[in-house]
Design an enzyme around this catalytic site. Structure first.
Site, PDB file in Angstrom:
ATOM      1  N   LYS A 204      -1.951 -10.148   7.251  1.00 34.42           N
ATOM      2  CA  LYS A 204      -2.646  -9.061   7.957  1.00 34.42           C
ATOM      3  C   LYS A 204      -3.803  -9.581   8.803  1.00 34.42           C
ATOM      4  O   LYS A 204      -4.234 -10.719   8.659  1.00 34.42           O
ATOM      5  CB  LYS A 204      -3.127  -8.007   6.946  1.00 34.42           C
ATOM      6  CG  LYS A 204      -1.964  -7.144   6.443  1.00 34.42           C
ATOM      7  CD  LYS A 204      -2.403  -5.997   5.575  1.00 34.42           C
ATOM      8  CE  LYS A 204      -1.180  -5.165   5.162  1.00 34.42           C
ATOM      9  NZ  LYS A 204      -1.501  -4.118   4.210  1.00 34.42           N
ATOM     10  N   ARG A 238       1.481  -7.977  -2.925  1.00 34.57           N
ATOM     11  CA  ARG A 238       2.628  -7.684  -2.051  1.00 34.57           C
ATOM     12  C   ARG A 238       2.628  -8.706  -0.926  1.00 34.57           C
ATOM     13  O   ARG A 238       1.697  -8.736  -0.123  1.00 34.57           O
ATOM     14  CB  ARG A 238       2.476  -6.254  -1.521  1.00 34.57           C
ATOM     15  CG  ARG A 238       3.600  -5.775  -0.623  1.00 34.57           C
ATOM     16  CD  ARG A 238       3.309  -4.346  -0.148  1.00 34.57           C
ATOM     17  NE  ARG A 238       4.316  -3.867   0.771  1.00 34.57           N
ATOM     18  CZ  ARG A 238       4.322  -4.134   2.071  1.00 34.57           C
ATOM     19  NH1 ARG A 238       3.364  -4.851   2.606  1.00 34.57           N
ATOM     20  NH2 ARG A 238       5.297  -3.667   2.834  1.00 34.57           N
TER      21      ARG A 238
HETATM   22  C1  7PJ Z   1       1.087  -2.130   2.488  1.00 35.99           C
HETATM   23  C2  7PJ Z   1       2.166  -1.377   2.063  1.00 35.99           C
HETATM   24  C3  7PJ Z   1      -0.005  -2.341   1.592  1.00 35.99           C
HETATM   25  C4  7PJ Z   1       1.220  -1.041  -0.014  1.00 35.99           C
HETATM   26  C5  7PJ Z   1       2.493  -2.012   4.102  1.00 35.99           C
HETATM   27  C6  7PJ Z   1       2.203  -4.679   6.326  1.00 35.99           C
HETATM   28  C7  7PJ Z   1       2.162  -3.228   6.613  1.00 35.99           C
HETATM   29  N1  7PJ Z   1       2.247  -0.835   0.824  1.00 35.99           N
HETATM   30  N2  7PJ Z   1       3.039  -1.294   3.092  1.00 35.99           N
HETATM   31  N3  7PJ Z   1       0.120  -1.774   0.359  1.00 35.99           N
HETATM   32  N4  7PJ Z   1       1.310  -2.531   3.759  1.00 35.99           N
HETATM   33  N5  7PJ Z   1       1.249  -0.523  -1.237  1.00 35.99           N
HETATM   34  O1  7PJ Z   1       2.810  -5.155   5.358  1.00 35.99           O
HETATM   35  O2  7PJ Z   1       1.576  -5.429   7.142  1.00 35.99           O
HETATM   36  O3  7PJ Z   1      -1.020  -2.973   1.890  1.00 35.99           O
HETATM   37  S1  7PJ Z   1       3.268  -2.194   5.648  1.00 35.99           S
END
Ligand code: 7PJ
Length: 256
Positions: A204, A238
């Site tokens: 990010k 994640r």
């Molecule tokens: C996140 C997500 C996050 C959770 C995305 C990306 C954008 N779900 N889905 N937390 N980010 N729970 O991965 O850059 O930070 S999509």
């Protein structure tokens, strides 16, 4: 948690079957790499990304869920649409990961009768405009307050607290300073809310802001971020780069 994007920009233009094939091979690679949870997403929620119609999201995600049903790893679905939540529950997924914190009408009802885990994420505004000019007086207070309210909404609907995970939503309507303030407050949020923490900061802009690197060169920075998140109390990270993160976490754990 490994990220499995099933979006047109994540495969070459070979159509629907190529997309499914690509997603399955990617999932198999993540399994070889030591993933615990595969987070399947059919809509890009990057700042400014257009919304995907329900039918299209179902078409992208459901075949992947059925294909991964017996893969032996936990499956999560990254969606804010109640209709997909219902289908995912029927397909037997282990977690619903909602960037909108189950605020859509019908979202709570869609997951109430199941026993899958639920990730409640904080987002300011909506993906199209969230990064325009995020303002908070006290970002940690406000995000904690929001998550507290959502935990209340879910538990008062009869959902057991033990199913819940919280996520401050790095990059979802936050400046770099907001993101790092929230990262550092991880343990405080877990202690206050009594719900475990999921952190997503892989590749990010908060990683790019510190390293000065474009998105394709953020692996090392993201590993630093993943370890920092765990140090600050995250129970799930994640990530895009499963093999490298698993190694980093193994060494981290050996040193505890
Ligand atoms: C996140 C997500 C996050 C959770 C995305 C990306 C954008 N779900 N889905 N937390 N980010 N729970 O991965 O850059 O930070 S999509």
């Amino acid at each position: 948690m490994g990220i499995l994007n099933v979006t047109p920009d994540s495969f070459s233009d070979g159509g629907q079957f190529a997309a499914l094939d690509f997603a399955i091979s990617h999932a198999e690679q993540m399994i070889r790499d030591g993933v615990d949870i595969i987070d399947v997403g059919g809509e890009s929620t990057r700042p400014g990304a257009p919304a995907v119609p329900l039918e299209e999201e179902l078409r992208r995600v459901l075949p992947v869920l059925f294909a991964l049903r017996d893969c032996g790893k936990a499956i999560s679905v990254d969606t804010y649409k109640p209709e997909l939540m219902r289908e995912a529950v029927l397909a037997g997924v282990d977690m619903i990961n909602d960037i909108n914190a189950f605020r859509a009408p019908g979202a709570i009802e869609a997951v109430r009768e199941s026993d899958c885990a639920l990730c409640i994420m904080h987002m300011l505004d909506k993906p199209a405009t969230m990064q325009d000019k995020p303002v908070y007086t006290d970002v940690v207070r406000e995000v904690t307050g929001f998550l507290h309210e959502r935990i209340g909404a879910l538990t008062s609907a009869g959902i057991d607290r033990s199913r819940l995970w919280i996520d401050p939503g790095f990059g979802f309507g936050k400046t770099v300073e907001h993101n790092y303030a929230l990262l550092k407050a991880g343990r405080q949020m877990v202690a206050e809310l009594g719900v475990p923490l999921l952190a997503g900061l892989s590749r990010k802009s908060m990683i790019g802001a510190v390293t000065g690197k474009p998105v394709e060169q953020r692996l090392a920075g993201s590993l630093g971020g993943a370890l920092a998140a765990v140090a600050h109390g995250a129970g799930i990270v994640r990530v895009h780069d499963v093999a490298e993160t698993v190694d980093a976490l193994k060494v981290w754990q050996a040193a505890q």
